[in-house]
Write a protein that holds these residues in place. Structure first.
Motif, PDB file in Angstrom:
ATOM      1  N   GLY A 176     -11.532  10.566  -3.859  1.00 35.58           N
ATOM      2  CA  GLY A 176     -11.302  11.989  -4.122  1.00 35.58           C
ATOM      3  C   GLY A 176     -10.090  12.223  -4.985  1.00 35.58           C
ATOM      4  O   GLY A 176     -10.201  12.481  -6.173  1.00 35.58           O
ATOM      5  N   SER A 177      -8.884  12.092  -4.385  1.00 37.72           N
ATOM      6  CA  SER A 177      -7.683  12.329  -5.180  1.00 37.72           C
ATOM      7  C   SER A 177      -7.173  11.043  -5.843  1.00 37.72           C
ATOM      8  O   SER A 177      -6.324  11.099  -6.711  1.00 37.72           O
ATOM      9  CB  SER A 177      -6.577  12.927  -4.303  1.00 37.72           C
ATOM     10  OG  SER A 177      -6.332  12.090  -3.211  1.00 37.72           O
ATOM     11  N   TYR A 195     -24.517   1.023  -0.963  1.00 40.69           N
ATOM     12  CA  TYR A 195     -23.863   2.079  -1.739  1.00 40.69           C
ATOM     13  C   TYR A 195     -23.377   3.156  -0.780  1.00 40.69           C
ATOM     14  O   TYR A 195     -24.168   3.879  -0.190  1.00 40.69           O
ATOM     15  CB  TYR A 195     -24.847   2.647  -2.775  1.00 40.69           C
ATOM     16  CG  TYR A 195     -25.269   1.589  -3.763  1.00 40.69           C
ATOM     17  CD1 TYR A 195     -24.556   1.406  -4.939  1.00 40.69           C
ATOM     18  CD2 TYR A 195     -26.333   0.733  -3.480  1.00 40.69           C
ATOM     19  CE1 TYR A 195     -24.900   0.403  -5.828  1.00 40.69           C
ATOM     20  CE2 TYR A 195     -26.687  -0.269  -4.364  1.00 40.69           C
ATOM     21  CZ  TYR A 195     -25.969  -0.431  -5.532  1.00 40.69           C
ATOM     22  OH  TYR A 195     -26.301  -1.432  -6.408  1.00 40.69           O
ATOM     23  N   THR A 196     -22.060   3.206  -0.569  1.00 38.49           N
ATOM     24  CA  THR A 196     -21.484   4.199   0.340  1.00 38.49           C
ATOM     25  C   THR A 196     -21.077   5.418  -0.488  1.00 38.49           C
ATOM     26  O   THR A 196     -21.054   5.356  -1.720  1.00 38.49           O
ATOM     27  CB  THR A 196     -20.242   3.632   1.063  1.00 38.49           C
ATOM     28  OG1 THR A 196     -19.168   3.593   0.120  1.00 38.49           O
ATOM     29  CG2 THR A 196     -20.481   2.239   1.619  1.00 38.49           C
ATOM     30  N   PRO A 197     -20.730   6.530   0.179  1.00 35.60           N
ATOM     31  CA  PRO A 197     -20.298   7.699  -0.583  1.00 35.60           C
ATOM     32  C   PRO A 197     -19.093   7.423  -1.479  1.00 35.60           C
ATOM     33  O   PRO A 197     -18.870   8.124  -2.445  1.00 35.60           O
ATOM     34  CB  PRO A 197     -19.925   8.708   0.505  1.00 35.60           C
ATOM     35  CG  PRO A 197     -20.716   8.303   1.696  1.00 35.60           C
ATOM     36  CD  PRO A 197     -20.802   6.817   1.620  1.00 35.60           C
ATOM     37  N   LEU A 232     -13.886  14.318   8.957  1.00 31.11           N
ATOM     38  CA  LEU A 232     -12.962  13.698   8.000  1.00 31.11           C
ATOM     39  C   LEU A 232     -11.501  13.828   8.422  1.00 31.11           C
ATOM     40  O   LEU A 232     -10.597  13.485   7.670  1.00 31.11           O
ATOM     41  CB  LEU A 232     -13.164  14.317   6.611  1.00 31.11           C
ATOM     42  CG  LEU A 232     -14.538  14.033   5.986  1.00 31.11           C
ATOM     43  CD1 LEU A 232     -14.747  14.858   4.734  1.00 31.11           C
ATOM     44  CD2 LEU A 232     -14.701  12.552   5.667  1.00 31.11           C
ATOM     45  N   HIS A 291      -7.884  15.829  -1.637  1.00 34.43           N
ATOM     46  CA  HIS A 291      -8.998  15.317  -2.421  1.00 34.43           C
ATOM     47  C   HIS A 291      -8.998  15.815  -3.860  1.00 34.43           C
ATOM     48  O   HIS A 291     -10.062  15.906  -4.494  1.00 34.43           O
ATOM     49  CB  HIS A 291     -10.328  15.638  -1.718  1.00 34.43           C
ATOM     50  CG  HIS A 291     -10.463  14.855  -0.454  1.00 34.43           C
ATOM     51  ND1 HIS A 291      -9.891  15.274   0.723  1.00 34.43           N
ATOM     52  CD2 HIS A 291     -11.019  13.655  -0.197  1.00 34.43           C
ATOM     53  CE1 HIS A 291     -10.115  14.362   1.646  1.00 34.43           C
ATOM     54  NE2 HIS A 291     -10.796  13.377   1.122  1.00 34.43           N
ATOM     55  N   GLU A 302     -17.704  17.835  -2.440  1.00 33.56           N
ATOM     56  CA  GLU A 302     -16.871  16.694  -2.018  1.00 33.56           C
ATOM     57  C   GLU A 302     -17.045  16.417  -0.524  1.00 33.56           C
ATOM     58  O   GLU A 302     -17.103  15.256  -0.099  1.00 33.56           O
ATOM     59  CB  GLU A 302     -15.399  16.992  -2.353  1.00 33.56           C
ATOM     60  CG  GLU A 302     -14.425  15.855  -2.101  1.00 33.56           C
ATOM     61  CD  GLU A 302     -14.587  14.675  -3.064  1.00 33.56           C
ATOM     62  OE1 GLU A 302     -15.540  14.661  -3.855  1.00 33.56           O
ATOM     63  OE2 GLU A 302     -13.757  13.747  -2.973  1.00 33.56           O
ATOM     64  N   ARG A 304     -20.343  14.750  -0.168  1.00 38.98           N
ATOM     65  CA  ARG A 304     -20.305  13.371  -0.679  1.00 38.98           C
ATOM     66  C   ARG A 304     -19.689  12.424   0.342  1.00 38.98           C
ATOM     67  O   ARG A 304     -20.256  11.388   0.675  1.00 38.98           O
ATOM     68  CB  ARG A 304     -19.493  13.323  -1.975  1.00 38.98           C
ATOM     69  CG  ARG A 304     -19.392  11.933  -2.595  1.00 38.98           C
ATOM     70  CD  ARG A 304     -18.613  11.945  -3.899  1.00 38.98           C
ATOM     71  NE  ARG A 304     -17.184  11.981  -3.731  1.00 38.98           N
ATOM     72  CZ  ARG A 304     -16.390  10.907  -3.594  1.00 38.98           C
ATOM     73  NH1 ARG A 304     -16.925   9.712  -3.584  1.00 38.98           N
ATOM     74  NH2 ARG A 304     -15.090  11.030  -3.448  1.00 38.98           N
ATOM     75  N   LEU A 305     -18.507  12.848   0.871  1.00 36.50           N
ATOM     76  CA  LEU A 305     -17.764  11.938   1.754  1.00 36.50           C
ATOM     77  C   LEU A 305     -18.386  11.789   3.141  1.00 36.50           C
ATOM     78  O   LEU A 305     -18.082  10.832   3.853  1.00 36.50           O
ATOM     79  CB  LEU A 305     -16.306  12.403   1.872  1.00 36.50           C
ATOM     80  CG  LEU A 305     -15.525  12.325   0.563  1.00 36.50           C
ATOM     81  CD1 LEU A 305     -14.159  12.944   0.706  1.00 36.50           C
ATOM     82  CD2 LEU A 305     -15.406  10.873   0.095  1.00 36.50           C
ATOM     83  N   GLY A 324     -21.721  11.873   3.468  1.00 35.55           N
ATOM     84  CA  GLY A 324     -23.122  11.530   3.225  1.00 35.55           C
ATOM     85  C   GLY A 324     -23.484  10.142   3.723  1.00 35.55           C
ATOM     86  O   GLY A 324     -22.628   9.371   4.168  1.00 35.55           O
ATOM     87  N   SER A 325     -24.744   9.834   3.609  1.00 35.29           N
ATOM     88  CA  SER A 325     -25.247   8.548   4.091  1.00 35.29           C
ATOM     89  C   SER A 325     -25.052   7.471   3.030  1.00 35.29           C
ATOM     90  O   SER A 325     -25.083   7.745   1.833  1.00 35.29           O
ATOM     91  CB  SER A 325     -26.736   8.688   4.407  1.00 35.29           C
ATOM     92  OG  SER A 325     -27.253   7.447   4.799  1.00 35.29           O
ATOM     93  N   SER A 326     -24.839   6.235   3.497  1.00 38.71           N
ATOM     94  CA  SER A 326     -24.878   5.094   2.593  1.00 38.71           C
ATOM     95  C   SER A 326     -26.351   4.752   2.355  1.00 38.71           C
ATOM     96  O   SER A 326     -27.212   5.089   3.168  1.00 38.71           O
ATOM     97  CB  SER A 326     -24.171   3.898   3.229  1.00 38.71           C
ATOM     98  OG  SER A 326     -22.816   4.197   3.442  1.00 38.71           O
TER      99      SER A 326
END
Lengths: 459, 227
Positions: free
Chosen positions: A333-334, A451-453, B51, B77, B92, B95-96, B98-100
């Motif tokens: 992200g950052s 493939y992870t996020p 998160l 982020h 975002e 995305r973070l 989400g599933s692999s």
């Protein structure tokens, strides 16, 4: 009037008493229900512990006589999984005190040792006489443990042993049921009959302590190496280290930031530590190189893409005179996290790794970890590959779709390094990295790519 | 004819009302900010908690604590910090959390069990410590995995009887902070500021003779790391 007030008070008190009694009974029933559920779980763990130990004893006995590699791998694999399962059950049993138990340690060592041997035999290695003796030593101890645990199980079943010796502060079961307080007072001497399951296990621990230590210290006792292989020679002073830290900060884009001494670390990679505003640095005492750097500054709004961040990382590595190949990137992200390994003549040296973090607000380096590089980097003396790439590819299953190949040195259990062909490709909807030993053509390691996020991940 | 047109208009209004409800039901269908409520807010809150950004009660109401969590998430982020969950912030978040997937795109789940448990122990043992110390605590757990005297799973190491005081007193069950999760991720990527330590302790809080007898490697924050 006074009489009416008195009656009202008495009525209120009676209602309060009834309510509190009902509440108490309800709580007692709930506690009883939880106690029963916990008791069942403990029983399951004790039974499982005894069952796995028993099977471990049998598998160790059978494995000792197995002559073929296939049978050895089979039984060593079983020994490893049974030891882990037994340790898992042991950890579920209630404990009175902290600290490593000898039984737990023995089981963990057994699992690690059997796993290590199994991996070696699977790729064509052999069990040495010394290792066979260690397996024998382990079996002798396991027999002793197993015998005592079977006894404990029988006693637990027939004498209704309590789980622990610690008396409850206040327990209706303690008053009206079997009392743990009296049992606790009666125990304490090793060798006497155990008064609780936990006490029985402690006695077992005490009996194992009398045996000489098991001669197996593992493939590596910690993540650190005994002696770093890559650090430059010579010791540096704190002042010299401070100059190194200052130079590093300048190259990383931190103009005017002055590192302040913060302390030092001990051990094989002993270092001087520094802080600089929100940053932390470690500079090795031997050789005076930066091992670790992490800046915790707040990172602003993202202005760079992952590809731009990657270019910034490559530029920083270049400025610091590193000759490394970037092998992976994660988007957090950052900032992005990258891994780079040393590359010579097209060979990737995976043990010689440097990790980087680049902030995506301005492309500044915010994390750097070269510990692995300085710990493992050295001049290798591998002969050239004795197996050709087409010969290595023959190890792949039919239908494996190859996407890339190159030579790589990978770390393996037992502090080994192996020169391999890294064969990347797809098979039945999955992506893999398959490592084939470039000297003897054996399949050394299989990795799955997911493939992870945050990016590609090897598992 | 008129009646048919009226029916058409009525049907259009009903359909757009239904569609707007569905859109508001799914996260990303609208801007979320202070004062908005609904299932999409609840979904966003759940993702923020996952998160490490506490929002208070998971109630589908965008109150001050949720706004603060959104701001912290944005700050962490690289997003514009305005406390409003627009497409970028929600993108975002999605995305973070989400599933692999594998190479053929089959969803494999979040694959964050190890990070999650490690973050719990960091949160329980090193809350309030410097970030580098939090990474070191996570690294100690991972160092134990590599030592033959310890169990071979993260859960096995963490729940080993008496191994960690935060397990004994239940602190480990608290929701980990974003910092703890980040520290766990960093340790899992291989960073080890403890330099191979197997134990750590706060000298002000323990008189355990065994742990005091271990050779010290480093001190970070209030904690001493030993081999």
């Amino acid at each position: 009037m006074r009489d009416r007030m008195r009656k009202a008070w008495l009525g209120t008190l009676a209602v309060a008493l009834l309510v509190s009694l009902a509440w108490g009974v309800n709580e007692y029933q709930a506690a009883k229900h939880f106690r029963t559920a916990l008791d069942v779980q403990h029983q399951r763990s004790l039974q499982g512990f005894a069952g796995h130990l028993d099977q471990l004893d049998t598998d160790l006995a059978k494995g000792a006589v197995a002559g073929s590699a296939n049978q050895q791998v089979l039984y060593l694999g079983r020994v490893s999984s049974q030891s882990e399962a037994a340790n898992h059950d042991l950890a579920q049993l209630p404990a009175d005190q902290t600290g490593l138990s000898y039984v737990g340690q023995l089981l963990a060592q057994t699992a690690a040792f059997a796993n290590s041997l199994s991996q070696r035999v699977a790729v064509g290695g052999a069990i040495s006489a010394g290792e066979a003796k260690t397996l024998g030593d382990i079996h002798t101890r396991v027999i002793q443990v197993n015998r005592k645990v079977q006894d404990l199980l029988v006693r637990s079943n027939t004498e209704n042993l309590a789980w622990t010796s610690t008396p409850a502060r206040f327990s209706l079961a303690g008053i009206f049921g079997r009392t743990q307080v009296a049992e606790a007072a009666a125990e304490g001497q090793a060798g006497s009959a155990p008064r609780s399951v936990r006490n029985g296990l402690e006695q077992l621990d005490a009996s194992l302590e009398k045996l000489p230590p098991l001669k197996y210290q593992g493939e590596y006792s910690t993540r650190s190496v005994a002696k770093p292989l890559g650090l430059p020679a010579g010791q540096v002073t704190r002042q010299q280290a401070q100059t190194v830290a200052q130079d590093f900060l300048t190259k990383a884009g931190y103009q005017g930031l002055v590192p302040v001494p913060a302390g030092e670390t001990k051990g094989p990679l002993a270092a001087y530590t520094f802080t600089a505003k929100t940053a932390y640095l470690e500079v090795s005492r031997q050789g005076g190189v930066v091992l670790l750097f992490r800046d915790q500054r707040p990172i602003g709004t993202r202005t760079l893409s992952v590809a731009q961040g990657k270019s910034k990382a490559a530029a920083v590595l270049h400025a610091m005179h590193w000759n490394l190949a970037l092998t992976s990137v994660q988007d957090d992200g950052s900032y992005i996290q990258l891994e780079a390994v040393s590359e010579e003549n097209g060979i990737y040296y995976y043990p010689d790794k440097v990790r980087l973090m680049v902030a995506l607000d301005n492309g500044q380096l915010v994390g750097y970890d070269a510990t692995a590089y300085w710990a493992f980097h050295h001049t290798r003396s591998f002969p050239g590959p004795r197996v050709t790439l087409p010969e290595a590819e023959k190890k792949l299953p039919a239908g494996f779709s190859l996407t890339s190949t190159h030579l790589a040195v990978i770390p393996r259990p037992g502090n080994r390094e192996v020169l391999c062909y890294e064969l990347r490709g797809r098979y039945r909807g999955e992506e893999y990295l398959i490592y084939v030993d470039a000297l003897n053509g054996k399949e050394e390691k299989i990795e799955r790519v997911i493939y992870t996020p945050r990016g590609e991940f090897i598992q | 004819m008129l009646s048919r047109r009226r029916w058409g208009i009525t049907l259009g209004i009903v359909l757009s009302l239904i569609l707007s409800t569905v859109a508001f039901g799914a996260l990303g269908g609208r801007l979320l900010s202070r004062g908005t409520n609904g299932p999409d807010v609840r979904e966003m809150q759940a993702k923020l908690i996952q998160l490490g950004y506490p929002v208070g009660p998971l109630d589908g109401k965008f109150g001050p604590r949720t706004e603060n969590a959104v701001r912290e998430f944005q700050q962490g982020h690289g997003l514009k910090v305005d406390g409003i969950a627009g497409p970028k912030t929600i993108g975002e978040l999605n995305r973070l959390t989400g599933s692999s997937t594998n190479a053929s795109g089959t969803a494999l789940g979040n694959k964050s069990a190890d990070v999650n448990l490690l973050a719990h122990i960091v949160n329980g043992e090193a809350r309030g410590e410097p970030f580098i110390g939090q990474v070191a605590v996570a690294a100690v757990v991972l160092n134990r995995l590599k030592n033959p005297a310890f169990p071979k799973t993260i859960a096995g190491v963490i729940y080993q009887p008496g191994a960690f005081s935060s397990v004994s007193d239940g602190q480990v069950n608290k929701q980990p902070t974003a910092s703890s999760i980040r520290a766990a991720r960093e340790a899992l990527s291989g960073v080890d500021p403890s330099h191979g330590a197997l134990y750590f302790f706060n000298p002000a809080k323990t008189n355990n003779r065994y742990i005091w007898s271990r050779p010290e490697i480093t001190k970070i924050g209030q904690q001493i790391f030993t081999s």
